[in-house]
Scaffold this motif. Structure first.
Motif, PDB file in Angstrom:
ATOM      1  N   GLN A   7      -6.313   5.289  -1.248  1.00 41.95           N
ATOM      2  CA  GLN A   7      -5.159   4.762  -0.547  1.00 41.95           C
ATOM      3  C   GLN A   7      -5.170   5.191   1.005  1.00 41.95           C
ATOM      4  O   GLN A   7      -4.864   4.434   1.941  1.00 41.95           O
ATOM      5  CB  GLN A   7      -3.682   5.517  -0.971  1.00 41.95           C
ATOM      6  CG  GLN A   7      -3.122   4.853  -2.178  1.00 41.95           C
ATOM      7  CD  GLN A   7      -4.011   4.904  -3.328  1.00 41.95           C
ATOM      8  OE1 GLN A   7      -4.450   5.834  -3.952  1.00 41.95           O
ATOM      9  NE2 GLN A   7      -4.381   3.793  -4.166  1.00 41.95           N
ATOM     10  N   LEU A  46      -4.200   4.108   4.610  1.00 44.07           N
ATOM     11  CA  LEU A  46      -2.937   4.786   5.196  1.00 44.07           C
ATOM     12  C   LEU A  46      -3.243   6.310   5.875  1.00 44.07           C
ATOM     13  O   LEU A  46      -4.476   6.701   5.613  1.00 44.07           O
ATOM     14  CB  LEU A  46      -2.265   5.029   3.704  1.00 44.07           C
ATOM     15  CG  LEU A  46      -1.840   3.719   3.222  1.00 44.07           C
ATOM     16  CD1 LEU A  46      -1.192   3.969   1.955  1.00 44.07           C
ATOM     17  CD2 LEU A  46      -0.794   2.943   4.037  1.00 44.07           C
ATOM     18  N   SER A  81       0.958  -1.230   0.005  1.00 47.35           N
ATOM     19  CA  SER A  81      -0.065   0.025   0.048  1.00 47.35           C
ATOM     20  C   SER A  81       0.957   1.412   0.130  1.00 47.35           C
ATOM     21  O   SER A  81       0.524   2.311  -0.731  1.00 47.35           O
ATOM     22  CB  SER A  81      -0.841  -0.056   1.104  1.00 47.35           C
ATOM     23  OG  SER A  81      -1.683  -1.116   1.091  1.00 47.35           O
ATOM     24  N   LEU A  82       1.886   1.152   0.750  1.00 41.85           N
ATOM     25  CA  LEU A  82       2.743   2.176   0.817  1.00 41.85           C
ATOM     26  C   LEU A  82       3.612   2.643  -0.749  1.00 41.85           C
ATOM     27  O   LEU A  82       3.628   3.560  -0.917  1.00 41.85           O
ATOM     28  CB  LEU A  82       3.877   2.286   1.927  1.00 41.85           C
ATOM     29  CG  LEU A  82       4.884   3.577   2.230  1.00 41.85           C
ATOM     30  CD1 LEU A  82       4.094   4.742   2.423  1.00 41.85           C
ATOM     31  CD2 LEU A  82       5.771   3.228   3.442  1.00 41.85           C
ATOM     32  N   ARG A  91      -7.340   2.007   1.500  1.00 40.41           N
ATOM     33  CA  ARG A  91      -6.142   0.932   1.997  1.00 40.41           C
ATOM     34  C   ARG A  91      -5.990   1.227   3.676  1.00 40.41           C
ATOM     35  O   ARG A  91      -5.372   0.522   4.193  1.00 40.41           O
ATOM     36  CB  ARG A  91      -5.223   1.563   1.318  1.00 40.41           C
ATOM     37  CG  ARG A  91      -5.028   1.161  -0.257  1.00 40.41           C
ATOM     38  CD  ARG A  91      -4.975  -0.179  -0.436  1.00 40.41           C
ATOM     39  NE  ARG A  91      -4.523  -0.561  -1.864  1.00 40.41           N
ATOM     40  CZ  ARG A  91      -5.372  -1.402  -2.673  1.00 40.41           C
ATOM     41  NH1 ARG A  91      -6.182  -2.339  -1.901  1.00 40.41           N
ATOM     42  NH2 ARG A  91      -5.118  -1.817  -4.006  1.00 40.41           N
TER      43      ARG A  91
END
Length: 220
Positions: free
Chosen positions: A108, A114, A66-67, A112
């Motif tokens: 994201q 984040l 994800s990063l 995700r």
């Protein structure tokens, strides 16, 4: 002659909402009015971005963290802004981008999980502070999106990405994220119910955009 001020418009929404179709139709409408919009997209609005797009959207990149995914989007955006968006706006052009910073926050960030602070910091660095004047959020449910995926054939089916294969819970989180982003930015983001026909949705889009364009043209 006076020059029209640049106008930066972004289209947002979950996959299957019809952004690309409505960008094409809008561009045709603008050209009929004698305007020459710059139509672009993220990721992939530049040659370098196209290579990033191949990595970040490919089903072969299922193991992408994800990063790392976030960093690739930021890199694409930085190149996109400096190579396409800023020069066009400086020249007084209308720029319409299929996705921009809100996509990163929705997918994201909310999708995700984040950190939104990190995402905002990266977006700020990538854009140099350039923000869209108007964002259109094409709103549909994940269920409608899924039904549209199932009817795709030929080239449309070939263009489907690894994001379409995500679980419905992921798309629902992205939807919720977009709703929050829209509520946080009511002056910039206009929400359109895109669950109807293409003609109905395009009519709603033009009803929002035409008055803005008319006012901008009168400034010249």
């Amino acid at each position: 002659m006076n020059q029209m001020r640049g106008l930066f418009i972004t289209f947002e929404g979950i996959d299957g909402c019809g952004k690309s179709t409505h960008l094409r139709l809008l561009a045709e409408s603008l050209r009929q009015r004698g305007l020459d919009p710059v139509c672009t997209l993220e990721p992939g609005g530049t040659a370098i971005g196209g290579r990033i797009r191949e990595v970040v959207l490919s089903n072969k990149s299922a193991g992408l963290s994800s990063l790392a995914e976030l960093m690739l989007y930021a890199a694409d955006r930085a190149q996109h802004v400096i190579e396409v968006i800023k020069p066009a706006l400086d020249a007084g052009r209308i720029v319409i981008s299929d996705r921009h910073t809100d996509s990163t926050r929705a997918f994201q960030g909310y999708g995700r999980g984040l950190d939104l602070g990190l995402i905002d910091e990266l977006n700020g660095l990538a854009t140099g502070g350039i923000q869209p004047e108007l964002t259109i959020l094409f709103e549909i449910t994940p269920e409608i999106a899924q039904s549209r995926f199932q009817t795709r054939t030929g080239e449309q089916k070939d263009r489907m990405t690894r994001f379409e294969d995500e679980a419905r819970e992921f798309h629902r989180s992205v939807c919720d994220g977009y709703s929050r982003i829209a509520k946080e930015n009511p002056d910039r983001i206009r929400v359109i119910d895109a669950s109807g026909s293409v003609e109905e949705t395009q009519s709603k889009l033009l009803a929002i955009l035409n008055p803005i364009l008319d006012a901008r043209i009168l400034e010249i």
